[in-house]
Enzyme design. Structure first.
Site, mmCIF file in Angstrom:
data_model
loop_
_atom_site.group_PDB
_atom_site.id
_atom_site.type_symbol
_atom_site.label_atom_id
_atom_site.label_comp_id
_atom_site.label_asym_id
_atom_site.label_seq_id
_atom_site.Cartn_x
_atom_site.Cartn_y
_atom_site.Cartn_z
ATOM 1 N N SER A 177 0.813 -1.226 0.000
ATOM 2 C CA SER A 177 0.000 0.000 0.000
ATOM 3 C C SER A 177 0.845 1.274 0.000
ATOM 4 C CB SER A 177 -0.936 0.009 1.220
ATOM 5 O OG SER A 177 -0.208 -0.144 2.427
ATOM 6 N N ASP A 214 -4.203 5.549 11.659
ATOM 7 C CA ASP A 214 -3.264 5.149 10.616
ATOM 8 C C ASP A 214 -2.000 6.001 10.772
ATOM 9 O OD1 ASP A 214 -1.786 4.524 8.403
ATOM 10 O OD2 ASP A 214 -3.353 4.949 6.932
ATOM 11 N N HIS A 267 0.551 5.120 6.665
ATOM 12 C CA HIS A 267 0.400 5.796 5.376
ATOM 13 C C HIS A 267 0.479 7.302 5.572
ATOM 14 C CE1 HIS A 267 -1.650 1.839 4.957
ATOM 15 N NE2 HIS A 267 -0.924 1.822 3.851
#
Length: 443
Positions: free
Chosen positions: A157, A411, A414
């Site tokens: 990702s 998160d 990211h």
């Protein structure tokens, strides 16, 4: 006739002489300005053409004219590649090229502005290498370089995160058209820039090699086959002109490893009768298999004569400071100051493995005389210094609309878009510009 006063005459003469001196001084200075002293060397009054070009293409900051080295020394300085690894984050009030509403390719979980993140200071920083300047991203230049070419982002990702950052910056000058998607998971997608007949795609392959991902329905561990490249992207390798690789985080999960049809060992696999071998050597093997596969296939095929440029984006550290389901999991709102945070431990080790494997692959690819070019996009340290750039709780829309919840998902891996990850692509462009200045023979 009257009698002349000698004292008055002398006083008048002194005044006229003083006025003459005051008038002469500015005239002399103007003369020196427009007509330099002839015995000064010409190198003091004229900059070499190459120096002027270098500054205009590398930075918007005017060159300094103090302590100018001799011409021969300037050439050596210009030929020295920029070390993007070492530097610091400095204020930049210009802000990003795009925002969360002008770019339609941002994954919802990284659209921090749209999800209500209240602070915006994280948008006003730029990376400044110690010995050079990193230019602002030039979308038109990037598109010109990839005209009639296909650039593929392959990996986990983080590869997707970098891809979406690139698409957003390019979309400021040309609209990307989505021409392929694998379905609801969007793990394989392809865009085309009609203006330059250029394609940009993303291939989900979190191990690069063949593997079976853990799932809620099946075993809670991954299976990796370290000697076989993942054909979900490998089968299309011949159509790729640029390959950007990004892996690391998925190797931290429990897994069983296979090589030559037998179990090599495992990572965090209680209950199995396998040898615990960790993941560092496994990551090295997977990356080596991947780079060797690219070299062998592109170097030995007819299509390979067109060449391929390979970028390995080094490991991007996470910034969890507490539990992933607490409000303050990554609470910082400013970058770390220089030396406030050092690169060490797992982050440092993974980065070293990736850089070492790129250097090893360069040696192997040299037999193909420039057909295959490789470079490490070394972002680990500059990413480490940006704990403020993650979505945190704003991976979900307005997580505190009803007050602070006891449990809120965060998160801290990211990156917000726009955000620090845009810098990855600024460095990527500089690598591509360097390759463009030194083309292959057939180009």
């Amino acid at each position: 006739m009257g009698i002349s006063n000698p004292n008055r005459d002398q006083s008048l003469t002194k005044k006229l002489f003083s006025l003459f001196l005051y008038a002469l001084l500015p005239i002399s200075l103007l003369s020196l300005y427009f007509y330099p002293i002839p015995f000064l060397p010409s190198t003091q009054t004229e900059l070499p053409h190459s120096t002027i070009i270098s500054h205009s293409s590398a930075s918007s900051t005017p060159p300094s004219f103090t302590s100018t080295p001799p011409s021969s020394e300037k050439v050596e300085t210009l030929d020295t590649p920029c070390d993007y690894f070492n530097g610091k984050w400095i204020r930049d009030r210009r802000g990003p090229l795009y925002n969360g509403t002008t770019c339609g390719t941002i994954k919802e979980g990284q659209n921090c502005i749209k999800h209500g993140r209240p602070d915006s200071d994280y948008l006003n920083w730029r990376w400044k290498p110690n010995q050079c300047n990193l230019p602002r991203f030039e979308p038109n230049t990037f598109l010109q370089i990839i005209t009639n070419k296909h650039i593929a982002f392959v990996g986990d990702s983080m590869a997707r995160n970098q891809l979406e950052s690139l698409l957003c910056m390019l979309s400021t000058v040309s609209t990307p058209n989505l021409v392929y998607t694998s379905g609801v998971d969007n793990k394989f997608r392809k865009w085309n820039f009609v203006s330059h007949n250029a394609s940009v795609s993303v291939y989900w392959s979190p191990f690069l090699v063949q593997g079976v991902e853990k799932s809620n329905e099946g075993p809670n561990h991954n299976k990796l086959y370290l000697d076989l490249v993942d054909e979900k992207w490998g089968k299309e390798m011949e159509f790729m002109d640029f390959i950007v690789i990004s892996v690391g985080h998925w190797f931290l999960h429990p897994a069983v490893y296979y090589e030559n049809d037998s179990v090599l060992g495992c990572h965090y696999c209680p209950g199995f009768n396998h040898t615990e071998i960790g993941f560092y050597d496994v990551l090295r093997k997977a990356l080596r298999t991947t780079l060797n596969s690219i070299i062998d296939r592109k170097g030995n095929s007819i299509k390979g004569s067109n060449g391929v440029d390979v970028i390995v984006t080094t490991f991007s550290p996470a910034h969890f400071e507490g539990e992933w389901d607490k409000a303050g999991a990554c609470p910082k709102t400013k970058p770390y100051r220089n030396r406030e945070k050092e690169l060490e431990g797992m982050d440092d080790e993974i980065r070293k493995i990736e850089i070492e494997e790129v250097e090893s692959a360069k040696v192997k690819s040299s037999e193909f005389e420039g057909i295959i070019r490789l470079e490490a996009l070394d972002i680990t340290k500059l990413a480490l210094l940006r704990p403020d750039g993650h979505p945190g709780p704003y991976m979900n829309p307005f997580p505190f609309a009803n007050g602070v919840q006891e449990h809120v998902q965060n998160d801290c891996v990211h990156w917000c878009l726009p955000g620090p990850i845009d810098t990855w692509n600024e460095i990527f462009l500089e690598i591509m510009k360097k390759w463009k200045e030194n083309p292959r023979i057939e180009e």
